[in-house]
Write a protein that holds these residues in place. Structure first.
Motif, short mmCIF file in Angstrom:
data_model
loop_
_atom_site.label_atom_id
_atom_site.label_comp_id
_atom_site.label_asym_id
_atom_site.label_seq_id
_atom_site.Cartn_x
_atom_site.Cartn_y
_atom_site.Cartn_z
N SER A 6 0.80 -1.22 0.00
CA SER A 6 0.00 0.00 0.00
C SER A 6 0.83 1.27 0.00
CB SER A 6 -0.93 0.01 1.23
OG SER A 6 -1.78 -1.11 1.22
N ASP A 7 2.14 1.14 0.08
CA ASP A 7 3.01 2.30 0.19
C ASP A 7 3.34 2.85 -1.21
OD1 ASP A 7 6.10 3.34 0.34
OD2 ASP A 7 4.95 3.88 2.11
N PRO A 8 3.17 4.15 -1.44
CA PRO A 8 3.44 4.71 -2.78
C PRO A 8 4.87 4.52 -3.26
CG PRO A 8 2.16 6.25 -1.46
CD PRO A 8 2.58 5.15 -0.54
N LYS A 9 5.84 4.50 -2.36
CA LYS A 9 7.24 4.34 -2.76
C LYS A 9 7.66 2.87 -2.80
CE LYS A 9 8.80 8.85 -1.03
NZ LYS A 9 9.75 9.55 -0.10
N ALA A 10 7.27 2.11 -1.80
CA ALA A 10 7.74 0.73 -1.69
C ALA A 10 6.99 -0.23 -2.62
CB ALA A 10 7.62 0.25 -0.24
N SER A 11 5.76 0.11 -3.02
CA SER A 11 4.95 -0.84 -3.78
C SER A 11 5.55 -1.18 -5.13
CB SER A 11 3.53 -0.29 -3.95
OG SER A 11 3.55 0.98 -4.57
N LEU A 12 6.15 -0.18 -5.80
CA LEU A 12 6.77 -0.46 -7.10
C LEU A 12 7.87 -1.50 -6.97
CD1 LEU A 12 7.31 0.05 -10.10
CD2 LEU A 12 8.72 2.01 -9.45
N TRP A 13 8.74 -1.34 -5.97
CA TRP A 13 9.84 -2.28 -5.79
C TRP A 13 9.35 -3.63 -5.32
CZ3 TRP A 13 13.79 -0.94 -8.36
CH2 TRP A 13 14.10 0.41 -8.53
N LEU A 14 8.26 -3.65 -4.57
CA LEU A 14 7.66 -4.92 -4.18
C LEU A 14 7.20 -5.68 -5.42
CD1 LEU A 14 6.50 -6.92 -2.09
CD2 LEU A 14 4.41 -5.53 -2.08
N VAL A 15 6.51 -4.99 -6.34
CA VAL A 15 6.00 -5.65 -7.55
C VAL A 15 7.14 -6.10 -8.45
CG1 VAL A 15 4.66 -5.27 -9.66
CG2 VAL A 15 3.80 -4.45 -7.46
N GLY A 17 10.21 -6.79 -7.55
CA GLY A 17 10.87 -7.92 -6.89
C GLY A 17 10.06 -9.19 -7.01
N PHE A 18 8.75 -9.08 -6.83
CA PHE A 18 7.88 -10.25 -6.96
C PHE A 18 7.95 -10.81 -8.37
CE2 PHE A 18 3.80 -12.06 -8.24
CZ PHE A 18 3.64 -13.05 -7.28
N ALA A 19 7.86 -9.94 -9.39
CA ALA A 19 7.91 -10.39 -10.79
C ALA A 19 9.24 -11.05 -11.10
CB ALA A 19 7.66 -9.22 -11.73
N ALA A 20 10.35 -10.51 -10.56
CA ALA A 20 11.67 -11.09 -10.81
C ALA A 20 11.80 -12.47 -10.17
CB ALA A 20 12.75 -10.15 -10.29
N VAL A 21 11.32 -12.60 -8.94
CA VAL A 21 11.39 -13.90 -8.26
C VAL A 21 10.50 -14.92 -8.97
CG1 VAL A 21 10.84 -15.11 -6.11
CG2 VAL A 21 12.00 -12.90 -6.04
N CYS A 92 7.74 -8.98 -17.05
CA CYS A 92 7.47 -7.60 -17.48
C CYS A 92 5.97 -7.38 -17.60
CB CYS A 92 8.14 -7.33 -18.82
SG CYS A 92 9.96 -7.30 -18.75
N GLY A 93 5.26 -8.39 -18.10
CA GLY A 93 3.81 -8.27 -18.21
C GLY A 93 3.14 -8.06 -16.86
N LEU A 94 3.64 -8.74 -15.82
CA LEU A 94 3.09 -8.57 -14.47
C LEU A 94 3.24 -7.12 -14.00
CD1 LEU A 94 4.30 -11.81 -12.63
CD2 LEU A 94 1.96 -11.26 -13.34
N VAL A 95 4.40 -6.55 -14.24
CA VAL A 95 4.64 -5.16 -13.81
C VAL A 95 3.71 -4.21 -14.55
CG1 VAL A 95 6.32 -3.29 -13.67
CG2 VAL A 95 7.03 -5.64 -13.17
N PHE A 96 3.55 -4.41 -15.86
CA PHE A 96 2.67 -3.53 -16.63
C PHE A 96 1.20 -3.72 -16.23
CE2 PHE A 96 6.18 -3.77 -19.97
CZ PHE A 96 6.75 -2.59 -19.53
N CYS A 97 0.83 -4.95 -15.89
CA CYS A 97 -0.54 -5.19 -15.42
C CYS A 97 -0.78 -4.48 -14.09
CB CYS A 97 -0.81 -6.69 -15.29
SG CYS A 97 -1.01 -7.54 -16.88
N TRP A 98 0.24 -4.40 -13.24
CA TRP A 98 0.12 -3.65 -11.99
C TRP A 98 -0.10 -2.17 -12.28
CZ3 TRP A 98 3.68 -0.06 -9.75
CH2 TRP A 98 3.41 0.30 -8.43
N LEU A 99 0.64 -1.62 -13.25
CA LEU A 99 0.46 -0.22 -13.61
C LEU A 99 -0.95 0.02 -14.16
CD1 LEU A 99 3.92 0.44 -15.31
CD2 LEU A 99 3.16 1.25 -13.06
N VAL A 100 -1.48 -0.94 -14.90
CA VAL A 100 -2.86 -0.83 -15.37
C VAL A 100 -3.81 -0.81 -14.18
CG1 VAL A 100 -4.71 -2.02 -16.62
CG2 VAL A 100 -2.42 -1.88 -17.62
#
Length: 507
Positions: A6-15, A17-21, A92-100
């Motif tokens: 839920s954090d505006p700064k940490a959420s991007l890196w969480l996603v 990191g999750f996509a990379a793992v 990469c698709g997961l990250v873009f779907c998060w942005l959507v």
């Protein structure tokens, strides 16, 4: 994790990191599961395209070949790197779907949506083969993201990005016209449509798309629109019973794949900390976690791409492949999570991420046993089990025993020629006997000049046609029969015989 989601700064890196793992773990899983097989023909075909950058490759637009070409300039030509390419694409698709999702729901719901997608079999088991269908899971989320952005901002700049995103999607596969059409319908059906249509955004997007597609259109004219001839010859059928059966199979297949992430998401939402009550995640009233205006866009787009292809297949008598649904349902988790009545507990993303982690590690742990069991039981159906990699190595040796030059051309049908291109150290260009929609990577004139090896598989239904072509075009060459057999964990697979025709370079 709950705080970071839920954090505006940490959420991007969480996603990220999750996509990379996710990509790393499933690369390992697929490398284990496919250890006894060669790469799929589609993967080998994309590799072959990437050997020569063009504005089209006979059947498809060029973007999938360009991406593969760049990838294999950085990574070795090996089985594991093809699975890494597929999983990197999906990551990469997961990250873009998060942005959507961020355009539609709050950050907590957006992360929950990403984990649902990671549990969707298209993003793990069925995502093993890199091809234009899989690459759409990058370009189509980008297209939807650009549309939602343009719908919000209604500026010329947002329209420019929407047009470029549409061009990138269309350069992946012509099938994305279904998504472009769905976005057009969403813009026309949305209650706020006039605000959007009166802005410069949609018209700048249309103009940008037209200009960006000019180089590819010129290529289409030069090859006499051969991709459309290919599609018409390959996918047009008139048997009504077959059409209905294919449509029902398409719907059943894709609904079954979506059932798994939906069921696991419901479990993560419904599992109570104390006690049990039905549907604890369902409640009426206002919901600040959902932007209703953008949710309408997502619901319309997903409904159109879900219903449109089956209806179109019935009306226009088209052969509807189940794989065509690979790219069309990535919005389904978001469409469900964006329902205003649904409530998202703070712990729900942690629960579903735990389910994903346990399931992934379990599959990783048992994957070597699965492939060993298949080998022991003799489960070797399908072209990927035939030892085409061994055939490619043997043919390379045969060529270099007879010629000091590089082996430049292999003449064979795609399920044989493309894997030979991938596995041979010379990476010869593949030429299909008698095919009208050539990839443009080589030609028969070039094959006669540089010499070629023709290959026909004994027992294949196309053997007679292949042999007839070789009789007409390789009559003066040397003929031999090569037999290959795959060995894995001490188990011998079925033997395959190949009729081989060696035509030396022209003097």
């Amino acid at each position: 994790m709950a705080a970071s989601a839920s954090d505006p700064k940490a959420s991007l890196w969480l996603v990220i990191g999750f996509a990379a793992v996710h990509a790393a773990l499933w690369t390992l899983v697929l490398a284990n599961l496919k250890a006894a097989q060669d790469v799929h023909m589609d993967v080998a075909e994309a590799f072959a395209w990437g050997q020569k950058f063009q504005f089209g490759y006979g059947k498809h637009p060029p973007l999938a070949g360009w991406v593969a070409g760049l990838w294999f300039k950085l990574f070795p030509v090996a089985d594991w790197s093809t699975y890494a390419l597929a999983m990197t694409t999906l990551g990469c698709g997961l990250v873009f779907c998060w942005l959507v999702a961020l355009r539609v729901v709050d950050r907590r719901r957006a992360f929950f949506t990403v984990v649902m997608l990671a549990l969707y079999p298209i993003f793990n088991f069925k995502g093993f083969k890199y091809n234009p269908d899989l690459l759409q899971l990058v370009t189509l989320p980008l297209l939807v993201l650009a549309y939602l952005d343009a719908f919000d901002k209604r500026s010329a700049r947002s329209g420019l990005w929407l047009g470029l995103a549409a061009a990138a999607a269309l350069m992946t596969k012509y099938w994305v016209l279904t998504m472009i059409g769905a976005i057009g319908l969403a813009a026309l059906l949305h209650p706020a449509r006039m605000l959007f249509l009166r802005s410069p955004a949609p018209w700048v997007a249309i103009a940008t798309l037209a200009v960006a597609m000019i180089p590819h259109f010129i290529w289409l004219v030069q090859v006499n629109f051969v991709p459309f001839a290919y599609a018409g010859d390959t996918y047009s059928i008139t048997n009504r019973a077959t059409i209905n059966e294919l449509v029902l199979g398409y719907l059943g297949h894709n609904l079954a794949l979506l059932a798994l992430p939906a069921a696991l998401a419901a479990l993560a939402l419904a599992w109570p900390a104390r006690g049990w009550r039905p549907f604890p995640f369902w409640s009426r009233g206002p919901n600040a976690g959902v932007r209703f205006s953008q949710a309408i866009n997502v619901w319309i787009i997903q409904a159109v791409v879900a219903i449109g292809p089956p209806v179109g297949a019935v009306i226009f008598e088209i052969y509807l492949k189940t794989d065509w649904g690979i790219s069309l349902f990535f919005l389904t988790p978001l469409a469900l999570i964006a329902l205003p009545q649904l409530r998202m507990p703070r712990i729900a993303p942690v629960r579903i991420a735990t389910i994903w982690l346990v399931a992934t590690l379990l599959v990783l742990a048992v994957s070597p046993q699965i492939v060993a069991y298949d080998a022991r039981e003799g489960r070797q159906e399908g072209t990927t089990w035939r030892a085409r990699s061994e055939l490619a190595r043997q043919l390379s040796e045969v060529w270099h025993m007879r010629s000091p030059s590089r082996w430049a051309v292999v003449v064979a049908y795609n399920d044989i020629g493309e894997p030979i291109t991938f596995y041979s150290p010379d990476h010869p260009a593949s030429l299909v006997p008698g095919e009208l929609w050539s990839s443009g990577l080589t030609s028969f004139d070039e094959a006669r000049k540089l010499g070629f090896i023709g290959v026909c598989e004994v027992g294949d239904w196309k053997l007679e046609k292949c042999e007839a072509w070789m009789k007409d075009n390789a009559a003066g060459g040397e003929r031999m029969v090569i037999t290959t057999r795959r060995f894995f964990l001490g188990k011998a697979g079925d033997a395959t015989a190949w009729n081989v025709f060696i035509v030396p370079p022209a003097k």
